[in-house]
Design an enzyme around this catalytic site. Structure first.
Site, PDB file in Angstrom:
ATOM      1  CG  ASP A  51     -96.698  45.604   7.520  1.00 12.52           C
ATOM      2  OD1 ASP A  51     -96.994  45.684   8.727  1.00 12.52           O
ATOM      3  OD2 ASP A  51     -95.789  46.291   6.990  1.00 12.52           O
ATOM      4  CG  LEU A 104     -53.653  56.125   0.335  1.00 16.26           C
ATOM      5  CD1 LEU A 104     -54.676  57.233   0.537  1.00 16.26           C
ATOM      6  CD2 LEU A 104     -53.175  56.109  -1.101  1.00 16.26           C
ATOM      7  CD  GLU A 135     -59.986  61.041  -4.181  1.00 12.15           C
ATOM      8  OE1 GLU A 135     -59.435  61.127  -5.295  1.00 12.15           O
ATOM      9  OE2 GLU A 135     -60.615  60.058  -3.788  1.00 12.15           O
ATOM     10  CE  LYS A 137     -55.815  58.667   4.442  1.00 17.66           C
ATOM     11  NZ  LYS A 137     -56.462  58.150   5.647  1.00 17.66           N
ATOM     12  CG  ASP A 139     -61.037  59.521  10.161  1.00 18.06           C
ATOM     13  OD1 ASP A 139     -60.562  58.393  10.000  1.00 18.06           O
ATOM     14  OD2 ASP A 139     -60.861  60.206  11.183  1.00 18.06           O
ATOM     15  CD  GLU A 193     -62.385  55.209   4.072  1.00 18.15           C
ATOM     16  OE1 GLU A 193     -61.937  54.579   3.082  1.00 18.15           O
ATOM     17  OE2 GLU A 193     -61.765  55.313   5.139  1.00 18.15           O
ATOM     18  CE1 TYR A 245     -60.727  54.661  -1.516  1.00 19.90           C
ATOM     19  CE2 TYR A 245     -62.260  55.924  -0.183  1.00 19.90           C
ATOM     20  CZ  TYR A 245     -61.341  54.906  -0.306  1.00 19.90           C
ATOM     21  OH  TYR A 245     -61.039  54.129   0.773  1.00 19.90           O
ATOM     22  CE  LYS A 309     -57.119  58.088  -4.749  1.00 17.26           C
ATOM     23  NZ  LYS A 309     -58.547  57.779  -4.685  1.00 17.26           N
ATOM     24  CE  LYS A 333     -53.743  61.123   7.970  1.00 18.12           C
ATOM     25  NZ  LYS A 333     -53.092  59.944   8.528  1.00 18.12           N
ATOM     26  CB  CYS A 443     -35.502  44.587  32.479  1.00 15.73           C
ATOM     27  SG  CYS A 443     -37.148  44.047  31.997  1.00 15.73           S
ATOM     28  CB  CYS A 446     -36.795  39.940  33.709  1.00 15.92           C
ATOM     29  SG  CYS A 446     -35.577  40.694  32.628  1.00 15.92           S
ATOM     30  CB  CYS A 461     -34.924  44.038  28.818  1.00 16.23           C
ATOM     31  SG  CYS A 461     -34.876  42.430  29.578  1.00 16.23           S
ATOM     32  CB  CYS A 467     -37.357  39.502  29.769  1.00 15.93           C
ATOM     33  SG  CYS A 467     -38.410  40.920  30.147  1.00 15.93           S
TER      34      CYS A 467
HETATM   35  S1  IVH Z   1     -57.295  55.675  -2.286  1.00 15.85           S
HETATM   36  C1  IVH Z   1     -54.767  52.473  -3.892  1.00 15.85           C
HETATM   37  N1  IVH Z   1     -58.803  57.702  -1.632  1.00 15.85           N
HETATM   38  O1  IVH Z   1     -57.334  55.893   3.474  1.00 15.85           O
HETATM   39  C2  IVH Z   1     -55.289  53.587  -3.117  1.00 15.85           C
HETATM   40  N2  IVH Z   1     -58.206  56.171   0.079  1.00 15.85           N
HETATM   41  O2  IVH Z   1     -54.718  55.660   4.632  1.00 15.85           O
HETATM   42  C3  IVH Z   1     -56.404  53.190  -2.246  1.00 15.85           C
HETATM   43  N3  IVH Z   1     -59.194  56.653   2.254  1.00 15.85           N
HETATM   44  O3  IVH Z   1     -57.085  52.439   3.027  1.00 15.85           O
HETATM   45  C4  IVH Z   1     -56.878  54.255  -1.382  1.00 15.85           C
HETATM   46  N4  IVH Z   1     -60.301  58.445   1.642  1.00 15.85           N
HETATM   47  O4  IVH Z   1     -59.417  53.451   3.483  1.00 15.85           O
HETATM   48  C5  IVH Z   1     -58.168  56.612  -1.190  1.00 15.85           C
HETATM   49  N5  IVH Z   1     -60.190  59.499  -1.196  1.00 15.85           N
HETATM   50  C6  IVH Z   1     -59.565  58.418  -0.780  1.00 15.85           C
HETATM   51  C7  IVH Z   1     -59.647  57.980   0.554  1.00 15.85           C
HETATM   52  C8  IVH Z   1     -58.940  56.850   0.952  1.00 15.85           C
HETATM   53  C9  IVH Z   1     -60.031  57.630   2.638  1.00 15.85           C
HETATM   54  C10 IVH Z   1     -58.661  55.624   3.147  1.00 15.85           C
HETATM   55  C11 IVH Z   1     -58.654  54.215   2.600  1.00 15.85           C
HETATM   56  C12 IVH Z   1     -57.219  53.781   2.674  1.00 15.85           C
HETATM   57  C13 IVH Z   1     -56.686  54.687   3.726  1.00 15.85           C
HETATM   58  C14 IVH Z   1     -55.184  54.849   3.628  1.00 15.85           C
END
Ligand code: IVH
Length: 721
Positions: A51, A104, A135, A137, A139, A193, A245, A309, A333, A443, A446, A461, A467
């Protein structure tokens, strides 16, 4: 002992004796050391230094800053002396991304991935295979990190893609994010991310329970809630991680391929995902997708798909972007999550455009980690078990579409961020005596009659602005983030003002007379009300005032006219440039007029949108509301995109015939990127027609109208290729 300016502490040279260069160097080193110590202490619970040493470093920093007061500004970095525990007084600052942060496009099946590859090759006119990276994605939430001269100077959230929030101090507390880089380009924006691991998420929720604080629904919410803390000290105590990424602005290219660029980011000290793989084409991409899917449950963090990509960055550049997504990437997805529960009731919500949307009220059920109690039922046909053409949906063994009744057991489906929907019904569990659901013909808000246009599955409506549901939804849209985005005036406040009898807000124009009306009312001022007060009222009025000046494209989107979304608003604004021209044209644009021809010649504007726009402007009540609003505003003209240094900026061009050097799609995208408008047909407003072999009537039209006509090579010379 506190150390004043110029006094020395055990063997250190007095700051007054230092040259500016020496002071800057020492300051930068100390900042790094203090930040590292902060991180060790707050994040890792593992202090590195005593400290006393920590305090000594901070005192020295303060002394340097007192002697060289502009040091923070010159280095574009906030000092820890002004950071710790000092939450900014109000929300985060805004950051305009120098290069947009994109989202994306999604694919949900193998076929859609194959189609993506075909689209890419068609656009580029390539028959050979194209290589892609694949790669996970992640979350979480995306973050853009800006490094200048190797130092982290700014971190910003995605926001609306153009403007994000400045979360620099919070990002500095994340262990995976380097504070400085060696041998990096002078300017480097690293994108990736922010996420939280399953283990850290569980531990955080346990701590939250113990502290009597709210728990988070899932790791992504926890990550978002933690990053967006006004007090960076709280972020420091939340275990966030970061995968790099992508990148934004770079002063020197990182590499020539996506894979090599990611390898470079890894070499610079970023975490990159170990499951990133280079694939020769769709077959390998789909194989890697299955591999990642099989590892999903044991990764220890949430992923919701696989991102592909195009590997060659030169091809990425040629492919370019659509309005919010790149053409060179797609997210594949994972299949949605499902659960069964009981349908307790059906509510009808009336939306901004009058659509009557049935909403399922469900016995709460967990679907993929999230508790769901409402789900969409789409429309009346969907409930009845048929599609808009009358074909059965959810067919039973006899091919008859199953209908949905209140009291049924229904299957709830959730995929990523989309609103959960009711996908199926279990007729074996249907109770005796349930009644078929009768969709309302008027509706519920209204009482106006609710109509279905032929071919439209939605009942609407007909009340328009009378409305209350439509009116309030339009107001919510009006103040939403990509529209007027008025700070302190969100959906909740709009609902409140809408019902208010003293200071009612019924139409957008009323927002801009709020302050004036409040001032005119000597009693019952807004500031004296519950939930308001001096400061928040002053702030609200200032936030409204700040939006009196608004760019034309935002205004057009904000009006909430059916079929006029953000992209269309941008097209319209760039075509007409300013409000008076737009207003005069649309007022006169009925089919058959030159104004109508001009409107429908805009590439991307079809007759449905044109009709909807013209109807809104010619409906007396709508028009009165629009005029009253515009009278309160200064509408800024919009300049054509890419107006800089391009010989074709602002020009209207038409391509016709066969192009030989690039595909039609690529030519169009290139022209638009250079600020040209690409039209589908030749008119007196066309500046240039580019004709390839086989050009037919359009080339003739050009000659008849005296419009310049050139071939593809001349076009390429013109745009400098
Ligand atoms: S590339 C120009 N790579 O997914 C491309 N995005 O649904 C930019 N995300 O906004 C995104 N993993 O937040 C890329 N391996 C990955 C990713 C990724 C998650 C997210 C990112 C993007 C969103 C689109």
């Amino acid at each position: 002992m506190a150390m004043g300016v110029g006094m020395s502490e055990e063997g250190m040279r007095p700051v007054t004796e230092l040259s500016r260069t020496e002071a800057v160097a020492e300051w930068a080193d100390l900042v790094q050391a203090v930040l590292a110590a902060n991180q060790a202490y707050h994040r890792d619970d593992a202090p590195m230094i005593s400290d006393a040493d920590y305090d000594r470093m901070k005192r020295r920093l303060a002394a340097l800053e007192a002697a060289f007061p502009d040091i923070e500004a010159a280095m574009n970095q906030q000092s820890p002396t002004s950071m710790v525990g000092a939450a900014p007084a109000e929300g985060f600052g805004k950051v305009a991304h120098r290069l947009r942060m994109l989202s994306l496009e999604n694919a949900f099946s193998d076929e859609e991935v194959t189609e993506f590859d075909e689209r890419v090759r068609r656009f580029l006119g390539l028959h050979d295979a194209v290589a892609y990276t694949a790669e996970p994605k992640i979350d979480g939430l995306s973050l853009s990190l800006r490094y200048e001269a190797g130092r982290l100077v700014q971190a910003a959230t995605r926001g609306d893609g153009e403007i994000g929030e400045n979360v620099t101090e919070n990002a500095r507390t994340i262990h995976d994010i380097p504070q400085s880089l060696t041998s990096a380009p002078a300017v480097l924006e690293v994108r990736g991310e922010v996420y939280m691991s399953h283990a850290d998420f569980a531990a955080l929720n346990q701590r939250q329970v113990a502290a009597g604080e709210k728990t988070f629904a899932n790791p992504r919410n926890a990550a978002a809630g933690s990053l967006r803390q006004l007090d960076a000290g709280i972020t420091a105590n939340r275990p966030l991680r970061f995968f790099a990424y992508a990148w934004g602005e770079v002063s020197d290219p990182l590499a020539t391929t996506q894979a090599a660029a990611i390898a470079r980011l890894k070499a610079l000290g970023f975490q990159t995902n170990p499951l990133t793989m280079l694939c020769a084409g769709p077959e390998e991409m789909l194989a890697h997708y299955r591999e990642i899917e099989s590892q999903r449950a044991t990764l220890g963090y949430d992923i919701d798909g696989v991102v592909y990509k195009v590997n060659d960055l030169a091809l990425q550049a040629r492919l370019g972007f659509r309005s919010t997504t790149p053409r060179w990437a797609i997210a594949h997805k994972f299949p949605a999550e499902l659960a069964w529960t009981e349908l307790l009731g059906i509510d009808i919500q009336v939306g901004r455009t009058g659509a009557l949307s049935p909403v399922a009220r469900l016995q709460p059920v967990t679907v993929g980690g999230v508790v769901v109690s409402n789900a969409t039922l789409h429309n009346e046909d969907y409930i009845a078990g048929r599609d808009s053409k009358g074909n059965p949906i959810r067919p039973d063994e006899n091919g008859v579409g199953k209908d949905i009744c209140v009291g049924d057991w229904v299957q709830v489906y959730r995929a990523g961020d989309v609103i959960p929907k009711v996908a199926d019904v279990d007729l074996d569990r249907r109770k005796i005596g349930v009644e078929p659901y009768v969709f309302p013909q008027v509706c519920p808000e209204c009482g106006s009659s609710a109509h279905r246009e032929p071919g439209d599955s939605v009942r609407r409506c007909t009340g328009g602005l009378i409305c209350p549901a439509q009116a309030v939804e339009r107001l919510k849209h009006f103040v939403s983030r990509n529209a007027f985005d008025i700070e302190g005036l969100g959906a909740k406040q709009v609902e409140m003002f809408f019902k208010d009898t003293r200071l009612p807000v019924k139409t957008p124009a009323d927002i801009f007379t709020l302050a004036e009306r409040d001032a005119a009312n000597p009693l019952q001022k807004l500031k004296n009300r519950d939930g308001f007060g001096d400061v928040s009222t002053t702030k609200l009025f200032a936030a409204i005032e700040a939006k009196r000046t608004i760019p034309l494209d935002r205004l057009l989107f904000s009006l909430g006219i059916r079929h006029v979304g953000e992209v269309a608003a941008g097209l319209l604004a760039r075509h007409y440039s300013n409000w008076p021209v737009f207003e005069a044209s649309i007022t006169h644009a009925t089919p058959g007029t030159p104004e109508w021809a001009d409107l429908t010649a805009i590439d991307g504007v079809g007759t449905v949108m044109a009709q909807s726009l013209v109807e809104a402007f010619q409906n007396p009540a709508e028009r009165a509301a629009i005029d009253a609003l515009v009278a309160q505003l200064q509408v800024q003209p919009v300049v054509a995109r890419g107006a800089v240094d391009s010989p074709v900026a602002g020009k209207t061009v038409v391509f016709t015939g066969t192009l030989e050097k690039m595909t039609r799609a690529e030519a169009k995208a290139r022209a638009e990127a250079l600020g040209a408008k690409v039209a589908g047909s030749v008119s007196a407003k066309t500046d240039l027609v580019i004709a390839g072999p086989g050009a037919g009537s359009k080339a003739k039209d050009a000659e008849r109208l005296g419009v310049a006509l050139i071939d593809e090579d001349a076009w390429l010379r013109l745009i400098g290729e």
